[in-house]
Enzyme design. Structure first.
Site, short mmCIF file in Angstrom:
data_model
loop_
_atom_site.label_atom_id
_atom_site.label_comp_id
_atom_site.label_asym_id
_atom_site.label_seq_id
_atom_site.Cartn_x
_atom_site.Cartn_y
_atom_site.Cartn_z
N ARG A 70 7.90 -3.47 6.91
CA ARG A 70 9.87 -3.45 7.50
C ARG A 70 9.61 -1.87 7.95
NH1 ARG A 70 11.67 -2.64 2.98
NH2 ARG A 70 10.09 -3.10 1.26
N TYR A 198 8.49 -8.31 12.82
CA TYR A 198 7.80 -8.20 11.67
C TYR A 198 9.76 -9.05 10.74
CZ TYR A 198 7.62 -7.35 6.72
OH TYR A 198 6.78 -7.85 5.47
N LYS A 207 15.96 -10.03 4.33
CA LYS A 207 16.66 -8.50 4.22
C LYS A 207 17.68 -8.31 4.33
CE LYS A 207 12.78 -8.60 1.85
NZ LYS A 207 13.18 -8.65 0.21
N HIS A 227 17.29 -8.23 -5.15
CA HIS A 227 16.28 -8.15 -4.77
C HIS A 227 15.67 -9.00 -6.27
CE1 HIS A 227 12.46 -6.51 -2.64
NE2 HIS A 227 12.44 -7.98 -2.45
N SER A 249 9.22 -4.82 -3.57
CA SER A 249 8.23 -5.58 -2.42
C SER A 249 6.55 -5.68 -3.20
CB SER A 249 8.37 -5.55 -1.41
OG SER A 249 9.68 -5.04 -0.86
N CYS A 251 5.06 -6.71 -5.58
CA CYS A 251 4.86 -6.22 -7.14
C CYS A 251 4.83 -7.38 -7.57
CB CYS A 251 6.18 -4.88 -8.09
SG CYS A 251 6.02 -3.70 -7.47
N ASP A 278 12.17 -14.15 -4.16
CA ASP A 278 12.97 -12.81 -3.41
C ASP A 278 14.43 -12.53 -3.74
OD1 ASP A 278 11.57 -11.13 -2.50
OD2 ASP A 278 12.97 -11.58 -0.46
N ARG A 366 1.12 -12.07 5.09
CA ARG A 366 1.78 -13.21 5.10
C ARG A 366 1.75 -14.53 5.32
NH1 ARG A 366 6.49 -10.59 1.77
NH2 ARG A 366 6.04 -7.89 2.46
#
Ligand code: OXD
Ligand code: MN
Length: 591
Positions: A70, A198, A207, A227, A249, A251, A278, A366
């Site tokens: 991002r 992406y 998002k 989130h 993000s 974590c 998420d 990913r």
């Protein structure tokens, strides 16, 4: 044709006139359509087939090497008043932003197919779900949206019924970082994204819609778009508590959402159910509780570090029907990343693997996979009503200071705890990694309006009559003097969640401290855990002078957000600071 679809058709016509595609394809979400798209992408090199024996119907996509995360500095919130976007968002005036985007989009789809992707965020029959339509020139985006959302004919039918939907216009453009920008127009329910393929920049349902636009809508409609992962914990009595947890993000939200109970717990009958990893949309129910849905239908998870030790459920769902982005590959064409057994022969850029050139998989590589493939996926994830939330957990990646777990004393204190969250930055966004920054409620990159108004919105739920969840803070990432993590994490995090459930049912003990309520080590089930002496001493200890500094830094942070910060939150910060100053050190750790 209904007037709703007439509006959609009009928009599609307008976009086609601007972008000049060679063809227009309306996506129905069918298997046949997906197979045709995969064939197109295999022919163009956008997708590479992986080993059909070990990974049937799995493909690898290699991004442009400069387009792997991002881009927060290029992600704008375009409200008519600058202050409404807040200091937490880059801002541009809507007219200027539209003009800039129109110039970028002009003619950009020449020679390409323009895909019209109707999608629904949330179970298709849920009142809490919302629809959108993304127009994109990237078949890779279509294939990912098909996994991540309820995409195609059913979503289009709902749009026709309801009329309202978010419009998202996306083009990969030239994939030139100098010509890359992501604009949100929350007042118009519109997104325009140019120059990146992406995930977070291009899969606009995630998002852009489900957080930035939805948070803005949620504020005016009285709900929360967060989130957060959502998981269910079933105890041996068969009772399930649902927990929503916000972490920045990369974590470990995916790992926590799919946690496998440690041995003793599994034997006793504990089970963990995954609802989402998420995003969480929470609405106050008629019973005063918060009811949550996961608006997504799949997982777009960070691959490196996903292993048999950290997340066996994820590994089990990744051996079929998955898209891998920027991972390495083995000699027999299996996807590979750091943490897996075996060896890579190609790195994420398709070069022969050479450790001197860095990891085989990009740190933000990913997987995209349907949630239905997750062995712990909860049937309640499809429940149109959502699930009632018993606890909200905030957490960050903090090497020091923040104890393993504490409970906020009430909702207002919990909002302060969320607002003062901080974490070390990760590879999920471009920029330096490992720098501690404030990331309130893990929403720093995702809140579509002024953080001060966001905190006020959170506080507004604290009114009478509400049966609000308890709020906790965790830190799995505390490090010892040797730099190693003090807490084992992963499955053993259930020990901490069990304490929270005990707090909710009134059975677990806690010590009142100025920062909140802490367990003693003996209040956690540590049976079978080999904790070091350092861990036993410091995991639940309070460093009073350091906390004093932390509260000062929180006060400075709130000041930086300006005069819109709710006085109630400032007062709460002062209250905690004053009680720290007055606190007579009580060591909460059991020797
Ligand atoms: C994500 C992120 O991809 O937070 O979920 O970056
Ligand atoms: Mn995320």
């Amino acid at each position: 044709m209904s007037s709703q679809l007439a509006a959609l058709n009009q928009w599609v016509d307008d976009v086609a006139r601007l972008t000049q595609p060679a063809a227009i394809h309306w996506c129905d979400g069918s298997d046949a359509e997906n197979a045709a798209l995969v064939a197109i992408m295999q022919a163009s090199g956008d997708l590479i087939g992986l080993n059909p024996q070990t990974h049937p119907n799995c493909h690898l996509h290699r991004s442009h090497p400069g387009d792997v995360a991002r881009v927060e500095h290029l992600t704008f919130v375009c409200t008519s008043e600058r202050d409404d976007a807040g200091p937490n968002n880059p801002w541009m005036a809507p007219a200027e932003a539209h003009a800039k985007m129109d110039a970028l989009f002009a003619g950009c789809m020449r020679g390409r197919t323009m895909y019209v992707v109707p999608y629904c965020m949330g179970p298709i029959g849920s009142k809490l779900a919302r629809c959108g339509v993304e127009i994109t020139d990237s078949p890779y985006v279509v294939a990912n949206m098909r996994i991540m959302t309820r995409m195609g004919a059913a979503a289009l039918a709902r749009i026709e019924r309801e009329g309202s939907f978010v419009t998202g216009l996306h083009s990969i453009g030239e994939l030139d970082p100098e010509r890359r920008v992501i604009m949100h127009f929350p007042e118009e329910l519109t997104i325009k994204s140019y120059g990146s393929g992406y995930g977070g920049n291009a899969l606009l349902g995630k998002k852009c819609h489900a957080l930035r636009i939805a948070s803005h809508q949620a504020r005016s409609e009285g709900w929360l778009a967060e989130h957060m992962l959502i998981l269910g914990i079933e105890n041996p009595k068969g009772e399930t508590h649902y927990i929503a947890a916000a972490f920045p993000s990369a974590c470990g939200k995916t790992n926590l959402a799919m946690l496998i109970p440690p041995e003793g717990y599994a034997r006793d009958g504990w089970k963990v159910w995954t609802i989402g990893d998420d995003i969480c949309w929470m609405h106050p129910g008629e019973d005063g509780r918060l009811w949550a849905i996961n608006p997504e239908a799949g997982f777009f998870g960070v691959a490196p570090g996903t292993s048999a030790k950290t997340n066996p459920n994820a590994l089990a769902m990744l051996d079929r029907d998955a898209i891998f982005t920027n991972v390495g590959v083995t000699a027999d064409d299996q996807p590979w990343w750091e943490g897996l057994p075996g060896a890579p022969v190609k790195d994420w850029q398709g070069r022969d693997y050479d450790p001197a050139k860095g990891p085989a998989a990009h740190p933000n590589s990913r997987f995209t996979v349907s949630a239905k493939q997750c062995p712990s996926y909860s049937a309640r994830a499809e429940d149109p009503q959502g699930v009632p939330i018993s606890a909200i957990v905030f957490g960050g990646r903090r090497a020091s200071l923040v104890p393993l777990v504490f409970e906020a004393r009430d909702w207002t204190h919990g909002v302060l705890v969320g607002a003062s969250m901080a974490s070390e930055t990760t590879a999920a966004a471009t920029g330096a990694v490992g720098v501690v920054r404030r990331d309130p409620m893990a929403m720093k990159p995702f809140c579509g309006y002024h953080f001060a108004d966001y905190f006020a919105h959170w506080l507004s739920f604290g009114g009478s009559g509400a049966k609000l969840p308890k709020i906790f803070h965790v830190n799995w990432f505390r490090k010892g003097a040797d730099g190693a993590f003090l807490w084992p994490g992963f499955g053993d995090n259930l020990r901490v969640l069990e304490w929270m459930i005990g707090r909710i049912s009134g059975e677990a003990h806690a010590v009142d401290t100025p920062i909140g309520r802490l367990p003693r080590l003996s209040d956690l089930n540590t049976e079978g855990l080999a904790l070091s002496a350092e861990a036993r001493e410091s995991l639940l200890a309070l460093d009073l002078p350091a906390w004093h500094d932390e509260l000062e830094s929180v006060a400075v942070y709130l000041d930086e957000l300006g005069p819109r910060v709710p006085p109630e939150l400032r007062r709460e910060c002062e209250r905690v600071a004053a009680s720290l100053a007055a606190y007579e050190a009580v060591d909460p750790v059991d020797a």
